[in-house]
Design a protein around this motif. Structure first.
Motif, PDB file in Angstrom:
ATOM      1  N   PHE A 208     -12.169-142.665  32.645  1.00 39.65           N
ATOM      2  CA  PHE A 208     -13.574-142.270  32.779  1.00 39.65           C
ATOM      3  C   PHE A 208     -14.330-143.517  33.190  1.00 39.65           C
ATOM      4  O   PHE A 208     -14.379-144.476  32.425  1.00 39.65           O
ATOM      5  CB  PHE A 208     -14.121-141.750  31.458  1.00 39.65           C
TER       6      PHE A 208
ATOM      7  N   THR B  46      -4.714-129.254  27.668  1.00 41.25           N
ATOM      8  CA  THR B  46      -5.316-127.923  27.726  1.00 41.25           C
ATOM      9  C   THR B  46      -6.215-127.742  28.941  1.00 41.25           C
ATOM     10  O   THR B  46      -6.899-126.732  29.057  1.00 41.25           O
ATOM     11  CB  THR B  46      -6.140-127.644  26.449  1.00 41.25           C
TER      12      THR B  46
ATOM     13  N   VAL C  50      -8.966-129.184  29.875  1.00 39.92           N
ATOM     14  CA  VAL C  50     -10.412-129.429  29.800  1.00 39.92           C
ATOM     15  C   VAL C  50     -10.784-130.507  30.812  1.00 39.92           C
ATOM     16  O   VAL C  50     -11.793-130.412  31.507  1.00 39.92           O
ATOM     17  CB  VAL C  50     -10.826-129.830  28.376  1.00 39.92           C
ATOM     18  N   TYR C  51      -9.937-131.540  30.890  1.00 39.55           N
ATOM     19  CA  TYR C  51     -10.058-132.532  31.955  1.00 39.55           C
ATOM     20  C   TYR C  51      -8.843-132.415  32.861  1.00 39.55           C
ATOM     21  O   TYR C  51      -7.752-132.077  32.414  1.00 39.55           O
ATOM     22  CB  TYR C  51     -10.099-133.954  31.395  1.00 39.55           C
TER      23      TYR C  51
ATOM     24  N   ASN D  82      -7.138-132.801  25.482  1.00 34.69           N
ATOM     25  CA  ASN D  82      -8.009-132.234  26.517  1.00 34.69           C
ATOM     26  C   ASN D  82      -7.308-132.180  27.866  1.00 34.69           C
ATOM     27  O   ASN D  82      -7.562-131.270  28.663  1.00 34.69           O
ATOM     28  CB  ASN D  82      -9.302-133.046  26.625  1.00 34.69           C
TER      29      ASN D  82
ATOM     30  N   SER E  80      -8.192-124.261  32.349  1.00 35.40           N
ATOM     31  CA  SER E  80      -7.934-124.121  30.915  1.00 35.40           C
ATOM     32  C   SER E  80      -7.425-122.755  30.516  1.00 35.40           C
ATOM     33  O   SER E  80      -6.490-122.627  29.736  1.00 35.40           O
ATOM     34  CB  SER E  80      -9.215-124.389  30.133  1.00 35.40           C
TER      35      SER E  80
END
Lengths: 349, 256, 296
Positions: free
Chosen positions: B12, B49, B51-52, B46, B71
């Motif tokens: 990030f 799954t 999410v990112y 994350n 997701s």
């Protein structure tokens, strides 16, 4: 798995009448009242008691219930903030008006009651399909937006729809669409409103409804339970738009005259006021909100004009105040998240 | 079946939150990921799954590559999870939280639901029965009509695990399930996870901050610090690793 | 050539008014994440306060009248925040948004019932002679009031920029926008910061209302249409960003002026909203907005 203390809440006593049955009882009761009412007013019976104006009010209430209940699907159950409901209504109204005037023979050319029924089914079906189609497209475009941005985009579509109609000459442009036959009456509206409430209740109390509410409660968790949010939202948009289209179709064939301006932001706001007055995520609330708002406005009009005729207009100042006061004091509205028994799910099959 | 992750990486801005993470989670494995706060543990979940989206690396569930999928598709492929900060559907009833999780197996379409056909009633009765049976396994049946958000904390955790399992996953990810629990609740939770692992045919991957939980449950753990795996192996060995001790001593909470 | 320059000035004037409104939307959104649907009506109210002042106190010069109207409107804005929005600060966001809708309708109907529904023009406070220099050198017919409206608006925006970036209260505003919950811990009075934001936003909107009433006309419902346009402008630019609000406003005004000049004035609104939707699909957070990371 683990040993738990004995249940704190005893199971509720078995219900004497399942909600399914109760729903049909309410429908039967309303229709049993509506039919003679409609017939007596049509026949001009008891003119002192049965003022046609009251029937007109009831008709407006019925149409608004369809609008508010279907918007509740989006704003209450799905938890989105859609601001373009009047746009879908406009699509339905103009579709029905076009079908009734250009595509179908007039009711006079057909057998009396059956002919009107056929015309209604065709015009309203067309209105619902067209509005659903537009709703589906808008849902497709907005599938990634949530919250404030969804509010903006739906309102934007509302304004685009109104603007587009203003630029369409064959439906009268900004001057409006005149000469629509009066194919609806209170009875037809009552049937449509009950049908809407029944279908919406069925959907909300199914796997579809549980998925919608789960998105409202926690979108990320819902997604990680395998819910395709875009798909679920798009269904909700399409369904809500279809019913708004139904209300529009009824509206056009009841008012007999529609203009693009009657479906702009102000109409959307009126629907929102009734929705929030009644309460979110409650079909009972939607009914109560519409009835309370309509009666309140009438009451205020009579009350204020009793003092001075020009004061009647001041009720326009009171309706936004009511909205503000509701929000400041009782954000759930009159019946937020609660249902009357006849609209409630079955408790334990 | 099982989960295989190779070279999973995500940054990030300038910060590499997860750096070259690898994992080999067998069919019925129960493994743990530990590490100090901000080590990138939840980011791993994350990424798994969806999410990112990972910058680099691959996630395979059995034969299928799931990295890069959205997701909901990953969830439907058989990965379920719980959250560090509980994410129940708070205003729905306990029962509806479970029944909702069965949505993919509802067995009826929109029209059938709208008009309540015979099939709808049959399928709905089946969903209800399945949900109640499931709740009963987790000792939550008597709570079925209560709002999920009104349950005590420990039961909310239990319901969240039950809900994740209701989707019928092949891999269950538990994100700090013992967070905020008192020792008695932690003890109950450990038993619950062991029971789930025994009764359901699945693999479990567990993030935990509290070392005793991991020590008791897991055969193998990885220690993450600043996004990198600094140690892995049997928990008893890992906690003696000087790198791990150093990473944990940077915090106020030393390893037990 | 001359018409293009004239159109450019038309666009700049309209854009300046949009920007004055859009800034209020953007600042309030930046600070408390609230779409203040009543803001367009504050703009309308500002116009009517200006009208009232010019008709009652005709002797007052424009440079006194403008700040006075701005001040009065700012008071209204702060009062509304104090009476209605503040109580809802920790409530569900939808309730607050609905409240702002209600406040907006209330203001519209209040003005309609007290002043009347007619369209009015604010008597000229600025000279309306053409700018000779522009006529001679560029052959463009631009009046002084148009030029002054643009210049005063730009000056107000410059002042705003200085306040936000170079003063203590501006620093506090940016801090609140960054993290509302941490700010009271640092000894900043959150209520004061929010009140000041509403005051500044309302004052700028009032200036916009008065300019609009001079350049075009005002009516009780203009806040809906123009408010929404300005809101679109703020969103296009990236809501929460001051530079974005200004940029978006001039962009939208440009598109509108071109639409009216070369297509049809009927398509104005449709194109404005179409542009909004298109832009949001490409840049979901606006041109200058910052994307937010999903937190799990």
């Amino acid at each position: 798995m683990s040993t738990k203390p004995p249940p704190e809440h005893a199971a509720p006593p078995p219900e004497l009448t399942p909600s399914r049955v109760r729903f049909w009882m309410v429908c039967a009761l309303i229709l049993a009242l509506a039919l003679p009412l409609q017939l007596s007013v049509d026949a001009g019976l008891f003119p002192d008691v049965l003022n046609p104006y009251y029937l007109h009010l009831l008709t407006i209430i019925g149409m608004n219930i369809i609008l508010v209940a279907s918007l509740n699907l989006l704003n209450g159950y799905l938890g989105e903030f859609a601001l373009g409901h009047a746009g879908f209504m406009a699509v339905g109204a103009y579709t029905a008006a076009l079908l009734a005037t250009k595509a179908l023979p007039s009711a006079a050319a057909l057998p009396p009651v059956l002919g009107t029924c056929i015309i209604l089914v065709v015009t309203l079906g067309g209105a619902m399909l067209m509005a659903a189609g537009i709703g589906y497209l808008i849902g497709l475009v907005t599938f990634k937006t949530v919250g404030d941005y969804l509010a903006i985009i739906t309102l934007g579509f509302n304004m685009i729809i109104v603007n587009a109609i203003q630029n369409l000459d064959f439906v009268g442009g900004p001057r409006g669409f005149t000469g629509i036959p009066k194919n609806t009456n209170f009875l037809a509206v009552a049937v449509c409103a009950l049908l809407t409430l029944g279908l919406l209740r069925n959907l909300i109390q199914s796997s579809f409804g549980r998925v919608w509410v789960s998105i409202r409660e926690n979108a990320i968790a819902a997604e990680l339970m395998g819910v395709s949010i875009a798909k679920a939202k798009n269904w909700a948009f399409t369904i809500a738009a279809a019913f708004a289209g139904l209300a529009g179709g009824l509206w056009a064939q009841n008012q007999q005259f529609i203009t693009p301006r009657s479906f702009d932001y102000i109409k959307t706001t009126e629907i929102l006021v009734m929705l929030y007055l009644g309460g979110m995520a409650s079909l009972s609330g939607s009914i109560l909100g519409v009835v309370a708002y309509t009666l309140l406005m009438e009451l205020l009009r009579n009350l204020l004009s009793a003092f001075a005729p020009q004061l009647a207009e001041w009720r326009m100042l009171i309706s936004p105040l009511i909205l503000i006061i509701i929000m400041l004091t009782r954000q759930t509205g009159l019946l937020g998240n609660r249902e009357w028994r006849w609209l409630r799910p079955r408790q334990g099959a | 079946m099982g989960l295989r992750i190779t070279d999973l990486t995500k940054s990030f801005g300038g910060l590499t939150a997860v750096d070259g993470f690898n994992l080999e989670l067998g069919d019925r494995d129960l493994q743990g990921i530990i590490g100090p706060n901000g080590a990138g543990k939840t980011t791993v979940f994350n990424l798994i799954t969806g999410v990112y989206a990972p910058d680099r690396g691959q996630i395979q569930l059995g034969e299928h590559t799931v990295s890069g999928l959205p997701s909901d598709a990953i969830a439907r492929a058989g990965i379920a999870r719980t959250f560090q900060n509980i994410r129940l559907f708070a205003q729905m009833t306990v029962l509806d939280n479970i029944t909702m999780a069965l949505h993919a197996r509802a067995g009826y379409g929109l029209w059938e639901a709208a008009f309540r056909t015979g099939n709808f009633h049959r399928q709905e009765a089946r969903l209800l029965a399945e949900s109640r049976e499931h709740l009963a396994r987790f000792g939550l049946l008597e709570r079925q009509r209560e709002q999920a958000g009104s349950l005590p904390y420990g039961e909310q955790r239990r319901l969240e695990i039950a809900r994740a399992l209701a989707t019928g996953p092949k891999v269950l990810l538990l994100d700090e399930p013992a967070a905020g629990m008192n020792p008695r609740e932690v003890e109950e939770l450990i038993q619950l996870i062991q029971q789930v692992h025994r009764d359901f045919s699945l693999a479990i991957l567990l993030i935990e901050h509290q070392l005793p939980v991991v020590m008791e449950l897991c055969r193998e753990v990885q220690v993450l610090d600043f996004g990198q795996t600094i140690a892995s192996g049997a928990p008893q060995e890992v906690v003696r690793n000087p790198l791990v001790i150093e990473a944990y001593l940077g915090e106020e909470e030393a390893p037990a | 050539m001359d018409t293009i320059i004239q159109q450019l000035f038309n666009a700049a004037q309209l854009g300046a008014v949009y920007a004055l409104i859009a800034l209020g939307y953007s600042m309030v959104y930046g600070i408390i994440r609230l779409i203040n649907f009543a803001h367009g009506d504050i703009f309308m109210l500002g116009g009517f306060i200006g009208l009232l002042l010019t008709t009652r106190f005709g002797w007052m010069p424009f440079y006194l009248l403008l700040p006075l109207a701005m001040l009065l409107t700012a008071l209204v804005g702060v009062t509304i925040e104090r009476v209605a929005y503040r109580r809802l600060r920790n409530a569900q966001r939808m309730s607050v948004v609905i409240t702002t809708l209600g406040v907006g309708i209330f203001l519209e109907n209040l003005v309609r019932l007290t002043v009347g529904p007619e369209t009015r023009q604010i008597p000229a406070g600025l000279p309306s002679a053409p700018v000779v220099w522009l006529q001679q050198h560029l052959g463009a017919f631009v009046t002084w009031d148009k030029l002054l409206i643009i210049l005063i608006s730009l000056a107000l925006m410059a002042i705003l920029w200085l306040v936000v970036n170079r003063t203590l209260i501006g620093t506090a505003m940016r801090a609140v926008a960054d993290n509302k919950d941490a700010v009271p811990l640092m000894g900043v009075n959150l209520n004061l910061v929010i009140a000041v934001t509403f005051a500044i936003g309302s004052a700028l909107a009032a200036a916009g209302g008065i300019f609009y009433g001079q350049a075009y006309s005002i009516d009780p419902y203009m806040g809906i249409d123009l408010g929404w346009k300005a809101f679109i402008a703020a969103v296009i630019g990236g809501i929460g960003s001051i530079e974005g609000a200004v940029l978006g406003s001039f962009l939208l005004a440009g598109v509108e002026v071109i639409t009216v000049a070369y297509l049809s004035s009927n398509l104005k609104n449709g194109i404005a909203f179409g542009l909004l939707i298109l832009l949001l699909l490409v840049w979901p957070w606006g041109i200058m907005g910052k994307p937010t990371l999903k937190k799990v």
